[in-house]
Design a protein around this motif. Structure first.
Motif, PDB file in Angstrom:
ATOM      1  N   PHE A 121      -9.823 -12.427  -9.931  1.00 61.09           N
ATOM      2  CA  PHE A 121      -8.689 -12.563  -9.202  1.00 61.09           C
ATOM      3  C   PHE A 121      -7.524 -11.567  -9.209  1.00 61.09           C
ATOM      4  N   TYR A 122      -7.367 -10.965 -10.894  1.00 66.44           N
ATOM      5  CA  TYR A 122      -6.539  -9.826 -10.893  1.00 66.44           C
ATOM      6  C   TYR A 122      -6.786  -8.572 -10.455  1.00 66.44           C
ATOM      7  N   ARG A 123      -8.189  -8.364 -10.197  1.00 64.12           N
ATOM      8  CA  ARG A 123      -8.639  -7.127  -9.353  1.00 64.12           C
ATOM      9  C   ARG A 123      -8.258  -7.205  -7.927  1.00 64.12           C
ATOM     10  N   TYR A 124      -8.742  -8.371  -7.887  1.00 67.83           N
ATOM     11  CA  TYR A 124      -8.609  -8.846  -6.056  1.00 67.83           C
ATOM     12  C   TYR A 124      -6.956  -8.393  -5.649  1.00 67.83           C
ATOM     13  N   ARG A 125      -6.045  -8.948  -6.642  1.00 61.70           N
ATOM     14  CA  ARG A 125      -4.672  -9.012  -6.637  1.00 61.70           C
ATOM     15  C   ARG A 125      -4.118  -7.569  -6.519  1.00 61.70           C
ATOM     16  N   MET A 126      -4.909  -6.828  -7.509  1.00 60.52           N
ATOM     17  CA  MET A 126      -4.208  -5.518  -7.662  1.00 60.52           C
ATOM     18  C   MET A 126      -4.752  -4.580  -6.360  1.00 60.52           C
ATOM     19  N   ASN A 127      -5.990  -4.786  -5.933  1.00 59.75           N
ATOM     20  CA  ASN A 127      -6.527  -4.193  -4.737  1.00 59.75           C
ATOM     21  C   ASN A 127      -5.740  -4.487  -3.532  1.00 59.75           C
ATOM     22  N   HIS A 128      -5.392  -5.837  -3.449  1.00 57.11           N
ATOM     23  CA  HIS A 128      -4.686  -6.283  -2.340  1.00 57.11           C
ATOM     24  C   HIS A 128      -3.228  -5.564  -2.337  1.00 57.11           C
ATOM     25  N   SER A 129      -2.639  -5.738  -3.486  1.00 56.93           N
ATOM     26  CA  SER A 129      -1.336  -4.898  -3.685  1.00 56.93           C
ATOM     27  C   SER A 129      -1.416  -3.347  -3.196  1.00 56.93           C
ATOM     28  N   ARG A 130      -2.591  -2.680  -3.784  1.00 59.35           N
ATOM     29  CA  ARG A 130      -2.653  -1.184  -3.617  1.00 59.35           C
ATOM     30  C   ARG A 130      -2.718  -1.007  -2.002  1.00 59.35           C
ATOM     31  N   ARG A 131      -3.444  -2.026  -1.391  1.00 60.39           N
ATOM     32  CA  ARG A 131      -3.746  -2.019   0.107  1.00 60.39           C
ATOM     33  C   ARG A 131      -2.596  -2.136   0.902  1.00 60.39           C
ATOM     34  N   LEU A 132      -1.740  -3.191   0.455  1.00 66.09           N
ATOM     35  CA  LEU A 132      -0.332  -3.511   0.938  1.00 66.09           C
ATOM     36  C   LEU A 132       0.710  -2.369   0.741  1.00 66.09           C
ATOM     37  N   MET A 133       0.613  -1.723  -0.472  1.00 62.42           N
ATOM     38  CA  MET A 133       1.604  -0.537  -0.635  1.00 62.42           C
ATOM     39  C   MET A 133       1.075   0.749   0.099  1.00 62.42           C
ATOM     40  N   LEU A 134      -0.053   0.795   0.384  1.00 62.75           N
ATOM     41  CA  LEU A 134      -0.647   2.053   1.190  1.00 62.75           C
ATOM     42  C   LEU A 134      -0.204   1.776   2.578  1.00 62.75           C
ATOM     43  N   LEU A 135      -0.466   0.583   3.061  1.00 57.23           N
ATOM     44  CA  LEU A 135       0.083   0.046   4.496  1.00 57.23           C
ATOM     45  C   LEU A 135       1.615   0.354   4.609  1.00 57.23           C
ATOM     46  N   GLN A 136       2.257   0.058   3.548  1.00 56.38           N
ATOM     47  CA  GLN A 136       3.697   0.051   3.754  1.00 56.38           C
ATOM     48  C   GLN A 136       4.155   1.665   3.734  1.00 56.38           C
ATOM     49  N   SER A 137       3.608   2.249   2.655  1.00 55.14           N
ATOM     50  CA  SER A 137       3.682   3.708   2.854  1.00 55.14           C
ATOM     51  C   SER A 137       3.327   4.355   3.972  1.00 55.14           C
ATOM     52  N   ARG A 138       2.314   3.865   4.709  1.00 54.00           N
ATOM     53  CA  ARG A 138       1.946   4.640   5.973  1.00 54.00           C
ATOM     54  C   ARG A 138       2.899   4.064   7.064  1.00 54.00           C
ATOM     55  N   THR A 139       3.220   2.940   6.865  1.00 53.04           N
ATOM     56  CA  THR A 139       4.325   2.228   7.799  1.00 53.04           C
ATOM     57  C   THR A 139       5.642   3.022   7.823  1.00 53.04           C
ATOM     58  N   GLN A 140       5.987   3.289   6.635  1.00 49.56           N
ATOM     59  CA  GLN A 140       7.298   4.132   6.321  1.00 49.56           C
ATOM     60  C   GLN A 140       7.214   5.653   6.975  1.00 49.56           C
ATOM     61  N   ALA A 141       5.960   5.957   6.713  1.00 45.17           N
ATOM     62  CA  ALA A 141       5.935   7.468   6.941  1.00 45.17           C
ATOM     63  C   ALA A 141       5.963   7.663   8.399  1.00 45.17           C
ATOM     64  N   LEU A 142       5.205   6.373   9.021  1.00 52.68           N
ATOM     65  CA  LEU A 142       5.369   6.623  10.624  1.00 52.68           C
ATOM     66  C   LEU A 142       6.579   6.306  11.049  1.00 52.68           C
ATOM     67  N   GLU A 143       7.682   5.493  10.648  1.00 49.79           N
ATOM     68  CA  GLU A 143       8.805   4.959  10.903  1.00 49.79           C
ATOM     69  C   GLU A 143       9.693   6.567  10.551  1.00 49.79           C
ATOM     70  N   LYS A 144       9.375   7.138   9.534  1.00 52.32           N
ATOM     71  CA  LYS A 144      10.136   8.346   9.341  1.00 52.32           C
ATOM     72  C   LYS A 144       9.827   9.320  10.440  1.00 52.32           C
ATOM     73  N   GLU A 145       8.558   9.315  10.582  1.00 51.45           N
ATOM     74  CA  GLU A 145       8.240  10.542  11.565  1.00 51.45           C
ATOM     75  C   GLU A 145       8.899  10.050  12.773  1.00 51.45           C
ATOM     76  N   LYS A 146       8.744   9.079  13.348  1.00 58.85           N
ATOM     77  CA  LYS A 146       9.474   8.637  14.626  1.00 58.85           C
ATOM     78  C   LYS A 146      10.894   8.932  14.581  1.00 58.85           C
ATOM     79  N   ALA A 147      11.287   8.366  13.584  1.00 52.54           N
ATOM     80  CA  ALA A 147      12.920   8.725  13.355  1.00 52.54           C
ATOM     81  C   ALA A 147      13.131  10.277  13.580  1.00 52.54           C
ATOM     82  N   MET A 148      12.468  11.041  12.813  1.00 48.43           N
ATOM     83  CA  MET A 148      12.844  12.416  12.787  1.00 48.43           C
ATOM     84  C   MET A 148      12.313  13.032  14.204  1.00 48.43           C
TER      85      MET A 148
END
Length: 329
Positions: A121-148
């Motif tokens: 469960f811990y590994r699942y949550r950690m992997n889920h958190s990493r995937r979520l952070m990766l998606l958030q990072s990509r989303t922020q990068a896309l938002e930044k790119e769009k804003a720029m």
């Protein structure tokens, strides 16, 4: 559950006995010899691992109930004199099997299962958190790119229209006043030098932006003279705060583009600080038609400041003003 278990011999002849988990309610019958008066026999017994101390009785039957699974030794003595116990002791080893879910191996297995499940469960949550952070990072990068991208459009917007109007004004000055034309070119070079210098910067100090705006206003005054009045009231303490380059210039140009002005009703633009915001407020006399407007300038700026600041950019019409509030960074 009472169980009667037949021993292979007498208690005297049996050394050990094995009971099932359900046979933990049992009775042991002790024997003692007194040929003249058997009732005079006194018994002392102890079930090691269950009884805390020796028990004394004249009853030769011993009853045990709800004895936990485990290995015990039943010990007993028989005497005809309650004060004399220096007699031979009898022993019986009793092994009561433990129900499987109470055994140590089963509990260890359950513990391993729980630990394994928690680990998974811990590994699942950690992997889920990493995937979520990766998606958030990509989303922020896309938002930044769009804003720029939007921001680059804002800066590039300065080039064609501003250059065309500036060259037109310069042409008139050359014919009328050569010295003014030289000053005009010098100021115009300052404007473009600022654009080139900050083309890759997300923010600049407010002090530098205002110096650039003063040069831009000077060029605009060449065209509009007294029909354009820009009033800047900003205390020294705010000048080191940050703002996106060409923000104020775009708002001034936007006000000029969308409003009618004349000598009797000049376009008045005020720039000041209020509650952590840079306020750009202009008198409102809308043109019926704006030839070069694509209705995207302010929307792009809102997207940019959504990326740069936690505070929102505010746009409002409060008769007789059009107001834009820029969060200082």
């Amino acid at each position: 559950l009472n169980t009667t278990k037949l021993l292979p011999g007498s208690l005297e002849e049996t050394n050990e006995i094995t009971l099932r988990p359900s046979e933990n309610f049992f009775t042991i019958e002790m024997t003692g010899l007194h040929y003249l008066n058997p009732e005079r026999c006194v018994y002392a017994y102890l079930l090691e691992g269950f009884d805390k101390e020796w028990q004394y009785t004249t009853d030769n039957n011993v009853n045990y109930t709800n004895v936990p699974g485990g290995q015990y030794t039943f010990r007993y003595k028989v005497s005809v004199d309650p004060g004399q116990w220096d007699v031979q002791e009898k022993k019986l080893a009793i092994d009561i099997k433990t129900v499987f879910y109470k055994t140590k191996w089963f509990q260890a297995l359950v513990l391993l299962f729980i630990l394994g499940s928690l680990s998974l469960f811990y590994r699942y949550r950690m992997n889920h958190s990493r995937r979520l952070m990766l998606l958030q990072s990509r989303t922020q990068a896309l938002e930044k790119e769009k804003a720029m991208v939007m921001y680059e459009n804002l800066k590039e917007h300065l080039n064609p229209h501003f250059l065309f109007n500036s060259l037109s004004s310069l042409s008139s000055l050359i014919r009328i006043a050569g010295q003014h034309a030289i000053r005009f070119v010098d100021t115009m070079s300052k404007v473009y030098r600022y654009i080139l210098k900050n083309r890759d910067n997300e923010t600049v100090p407010l002090r530098e932006e205002l110096q650039f705006v003063q040069a831009f206003i000077e060029l605009q005054k060449t065209r509009f003279e007294e029909t354009l009045q820009v009033r800047i009231h900003i205390d020294e303490e705010y000048l080191d705060m940050k703002i996106a380059p060409v923000t104020i210039q775009n708002l001034i140009e936007n006000a000029i583009k969308h409003n009618v002005a004349d000598i009797e009703n000049p376009l008045v633009i005020e720039i000041f600080i209020e509650e952590g915001y840079l306020i750009v407020r202009n008198t409102l006399r809308k043109k019926s038609y704006v030839e070069t407007s694509n209705q995207q300038g302010l929307a792009n700026m809102v997207a940019l400041y959504r990326y740069l600041s936690d505070l929102p950019m505010v746009i409002a019409e409060e008769d007789p003003y059009f107001i834009v509030k820029i969060p200082l960074l």
